[in-house]
Design a protein around this motif. Structure first.
Motif, PDB file in Angstrom:
ATOM      1  N   ASP A 229       0.939  -1.193   0.255  1.00 55.30           N
ATOM      2  CA  ASP A 229       0.247   0.026   0.025  1.00 55.30           C
ATOM      3  C   ASP A 229       0.704   1.462   0.430  1.00 55.30           C
ATOM      4  O   ASP A 229       1.034   2.039   0.933  1.00 55.30           O
ATOM      5  N   HIS A 231       0.387   4.427  -1.504  1.00 53.61           N
ATOM      6  CA  HIS A 231      -0.493   5.432  -1.095  1.00 53.61           C
ATOM      7  C   HIS A 231      -1.524   4.933  -0.386  1.00 53.61           C
ATOM      8  O   HIS A 231      -2.920   5.596  -1.156  1.00 53.61           O
ATOM      9  N   THR A 235      -5.458   5.279  -1.670  1.00 55.23           N
ATOM     10  CA  THR A 235      -6.317   3.479  -2.113  1.00 55.23           C
ATOM     11  C   THR A 235      -7.958   3.641  -1.804  1.00 55.23           C
ATOM     12  O   THR A 235      -7.634   3.970  -0.263  1.00 55.23           O
ATOM     13  N   PHE A 265      -8.240   2.865  -7.331  1.00 56.68           N
ATOM     14  CA  PHE A 265      -6.179   3.182  -7.050  1.00 56.68           C
ATOM     15  C   PHE A 265      -5.576   1.823  -5.874  1.00 56.68           C
ATOM     16  O   PHE A 265      -6.537   1.887  -4.896  1.00 56.68           O
ATOM     17  N   ASP A 268       0.022  -1.959  -4.837  1.00 59.66           N
ATOM     18  CA  ASP A 268       1.053  -1.677  -5.426  1.00 59.66           C
ATOM     19  C   ASP A 268       0.791  -0.940  -7.006  1.00 59.66           C
ATOM     20  O   ASP A 268       1.283  -1.275  -8.105  1.00 59.66           O
ATOM     21  N   ASP A 269      -0.020   0.078  -6.504  1.00 59.02           N
ATOM     22  CA  ASP A 269      -0.032   1.508  -7.800  1.00 59.02           C
ATOM     23  C   ASP A 269      -0.507   0.617  -8.743  1.00 59.02           C
ATOM     24  O   ASP A 269      -0.575   1.753  -9.329  1.00 59.02           O
ATOM     25  N   ASP A 270      -1.858   0.138  -8.546  1.00 57.20           N
ATOM     26  CA  ASP A 270      -2.714  -0.416  -9.735  1.00 57.20           C
ATOM     27  C   ASP A 270      -4.237   0.319  -9.863  1.00 57.20           C
ATOM     28  O   ASP A 270      -4.371   1.064  -8.890  1.00 57.20           O
ATOM     29  N   ARG A 285      -1.334   0.231 -13.784  1.00 60.88           N
ATOM     30  CA  ARG A 285      -0.555   1.296 -13.186  1.00 60.88           C
ATOM     31  C   ARG A 285       0.093   2.621 -13.024  1.00 60.88           C
ATOM     32  O   ARG A 285       0.502   2.542 -14.613  1.00 60.88           O
ATOM     33  N   TYR A 286      -0.273   2.995 -12.211  1.00 55.12           N
ATOM     34  CA  TYR A 286       0.134   4.675 -11.718  1.00 55.12           C
ATOM     35  C   TYR A 286       1.658   5.591 -11.356  1.00 55.12           C
ATOM     36  O   TYR A 286       1.766   4.864 -10.549  1.00 55.12           O
ATOM     37  N   ARG A 287       1.951   5.936 -11.301  1.00 59.26           N
ATOM     38  CA  ARG A 287       3.431   6.659 -11.141  1.00 59.26           C
ATOM     39  C   ARG A 287       2.791   8.020 -10.057  1.00 59.26           C
ATOM     40  O   ARG A 287       1.976   9.150 -11.537  1.00 59.26           O
ATOM     41  N   ILE A 294       0.103  12.713 -12.275  1.00 61.21           N
ATOM     42  CA  ILE A 294      -0.162  11.274 -11.859  1.00 61.21           C
ATOM     43  C   ILE A 294      -0.061  11.150 -13.417  1.00 61.21           C
ATOM     44  O   ILE A 294      -0.438  11.424 -14.735  1.00 61.21           O
TER      45      ILE A 294
END
Length: 339
Positions: A229, A231, A235, A265, A268-270, A285-287, A294
């Motif tokens: 987790d 973020h 999430t 969200f 694992d940033d999926d 996947r996001y950054r 984003i």
């Protein structure tokens, strides 16, 4: 205790099997009344037994017969559970339900859908139930049968409790488990002789060393494992509101309208964008930068789909998401869905 457990076990087993296999011959109310009579007879027999001993002034040994009756009721129930699994009478899940979103399943539906997935696995469980049933019938193998049945029934009871099975199912599992614990109590001397540890032979210095080593290595591994987790403040599941594409408001009039409805969200940033239906979605996947920039890159349904590039800003009701995807400019309000 023997009389009470006999009444509980025989009554519960008769109620369960009778309500499934005798309804063509007896009304359901009659079956339930007979089941309660089994219970009351078991309780009453304890007083009859006590009165007979006082009157005759001798110890009457009815316990062997009662224990054999408990063992037979248990064996019958476990055997029928086994046959129900093998013949497909148990774990019935409608096909229409299996095609609905996973999050819509109740705890009971989740359990049945999971076990129904593998017939081979449920067959193994069925054969173990039937094997323990046969072993319970004979005094010389009853302890072995109880030790096989115990972990199965404990596991089933825990599932019934934590997955919110119907109260009757939980109560039935509790009665069967109580009967098994009663058998283990009868064989307590044999169990203690097998499991007894000679304290004087234990080297406690080495014991504490192994415990400290175990805890130390475990702590080292956990400290060096990044939590998925990444973020936690973000999430969750979000409903899309005030959606605008190229400045034009978008709103679904019907459930079949293909309009962006939910954003997920995940760990694992999926990230998932969903258009009204679980069959119309993008997964990737996001950054997220410290400045709220984003980027979402997709792997489903195609990893060649254009990425989402934009800005995520925290607001009072959730987040405001602005960005560009598929040559269009998007603007929306994300409201956290607490369901």
């Amino acid at each position: 205790m023997a009389s009470l457990i006999t009444g509980l076990t025989t009554g519960a087993v008769f109620r369960r099997l009778g309500s499934k296999y005798l309804v063509h011959y007896l009304p359901l109310d009659v079956i339930f009344i007979l089941a309660y009579l089994f219970l009351l007879s078991g309780i009453a027999f304890a007083f009859v037994w006590h009165y007979s001993e006082k009157r005759k002034k001798v110890n009457l040994d009815y316990k062997h017969g009662l224990v054999q009756l408990i063992a037979f009721a248990l064996a019958l129930d476990l055997t029928m559970f086994g046959f129900q699994k093998l013949l497909g009478f148990q774990m019935i899940v409608p096909l229409g339900l299996l095609d609905t979103p996973f999050s819509s399943f109740s705890g009971e539906d989740l359990v049945w859908a999971f076990f129904k997935h593998s017939y081979a696995f449920t067959s193994v469980v069925a054969f173990m139930q039937m094997a323990s049933a046969i072993l319970l019938l004979f005094p010389k193998t009853r302890l072995f049968g109880s030790l096989i049945a115990l972990p199965m029934l404990v596991f089933i009871w825990l599932m019934d409790f934590f997955y919110q099975m119907p109260t009757g199912v939980l109560l039935h599992g509790s009665i069967l488990l109580t009967a098994i614990f009663y058998f283990l109590w009868l064989y307590r001397k044999r169990l203690l002789s097998i499991c007894w540890i000679n304290v004087s032979s234990v080297n406690f210095h080495y014991t504490w060393l192994w415990i400290l080593l175990l805890m130390g290595i475990s702590a080292f591994c956990l400290i060096n494992r990044r939590h998925p987790d990444l973020h936690p403040q973000l999430t969750g599941k979000y409903a899309v509101a005030d959606l605008k594409i190229e400045g034009l408001s978008q709103k679904a009039k019907y459930s079949t309208d293909s309009v962006l409805t939910f954003v997920y969200f995940d760990l694992d940033d999926d990230v998932v964008l969903r258009w009204n239906d679980h069959r119309r979605q993008r997964i990737g996947r996001y950054r997220l930068s410290n400045q709220g920039r984003i980027t979402m890159k997709w792997r489903y349904p195609d990893n060649k789909l254009p990425a989402f590039e934009g800005q995520l800003i925290g607001v009072k009701d959730g987040f405001q998401l602005k960005g560009r995807m598929d040559t269009s400019n998007y603007e929306m309000l994300l409201i956290r869905d607490e369901k």
